[in-house]
Design a protein around this motif. Structure first.
Motif, mmCIF file in Angstrom:
data_model
loop_
_atom_site.group_PDB
_atom_site.id
_atom_site.type_symbol
_atom_site.label_atom_id
_atom_site.label_comp_id
_atom_site.label_asym_id
_atom_site.label_seq_id
_atom_site.Cartn_x
_atom_site.Cartn_y
_atom_site.Cartn_z
ATOM 1 N N VAL A 114 0.840 -1.481 -0.308
ATOM 2 C CA VAL A 114 -0.416 0.322 -0.431
ATOM 3 C C VAL A 114 0.789 0.825 0.275
ATOM 4 N N ALA A 115 1.537 1.629 0.907
ATOM 5 C CA ALA A 115 2.708 2.426 1.240
ATOM 6 C C ALA A 115 3.789 2.010 1.879
ATOM 7 N N ALA A 116 4.509 2.785 1.759
ATOM 8 C CA ALA A 116 5.552 3.046 2.455
ATOM 9 C C ALA A 116 6.502 4.102 2.981
ATOM 10 N N ILE A 117 7.257 3.974 3.694
ATOM 11 C CA ILE A 117 8.121 5.907 4.278
ATOM 12 C C ILE A 117 9.194 5.312 5.066
ATOM 13 N N LYS A 118 10.401 6.181 4.540
ATOM 14 C CA LYS A 118 11.705 6.649 4.886
ATOM 15 C C LYS A 118 11.632 7.204 6.438
ATOM 16 N N TYR B 73 4.272 4.374 -3.102
ATOM 17 C CA TYR B 73 2.990 4.293 -2.890
ATOM 18 C C TYR B 73 2.662 3.375 -3.587
ATOM 19 N N GLY B 74 1.275 2.127 -3.148
ATOM 20 C CA GLY B 74 1.283 1.560 -4.663
ATOM 21 C C GLY B 74 0.142 2.261 -5.494
ATOM 22 N N ASP B 75 -0.318 1.851 -6.241
ATOM 23 C CA ASP B 75 -0.810 2.257 -7.956
ATOM 24 C C ASP B 75 -1.728 2.193 -7.371
#
Length: 126
Positions: free
Chosen positions: A48-52, A60-62
């Motif tokens: 879905v999403a990731a953050i550093k 983000y996923g499409d």
């Protein structure tokens, strides 16, 4: 070890919003990259999403771009997923994941993450 606990799931009508939270404990949260994945019944787990850790880069996923926003508050050891314009196809169990950022290469890959929460159910009615 890092322990992750998700919250904020629930039932919402299509077009509505929810904010998920993931509280982390254990090792230094600020050194960890964080991700959200989801899994619908009968389907594979999906990025879905990731953050550093610095918050400077987000992925983000499409299927959720322009609708979902990931953020984090390192002082509170918490990562958030703001979900807007929800659709019935967003219905799934949402999982928070973490990994030492220095070990991360492919942020959207499930195998990159060693630590997972138990998940929180999100149901979007039509």
């Amino acid at each position: 070890q890092v322990q992750l606990v998700e919250s904020g799931g629930g039932l919402v009508q299509a077009g509505g919003s929810l904010r998920l939270s993931c509280a982390a404990s254990g090792r230094t949260f600020s050194r960890y990259g964080m991700g959200w994945f989801r899994q619908a019944p009968g389907k594979e787990r999906e990025f879905v999403a990731a953050i550093k850790w610095s918050g400077s880069s987000r992925f983000y996923g499409d299927s959720v771009k322009d609708r979902f926003t990931i953020s984090r508050d390192n002082a509170k050891n918490t990562v958030y997923l703001q979900m807007n314009s929800l659709k019935p196809e967003d219905t799934a169990v949402y999982y928070c994941a973490a990994e030492n950022e220095f070990l991360m290469r492919r942020w959207s890959e499930i195998d990159e993450y060693d630590y997972w929460g138990q998940g929180t159910q999100v149901t979007v009615s039509s």
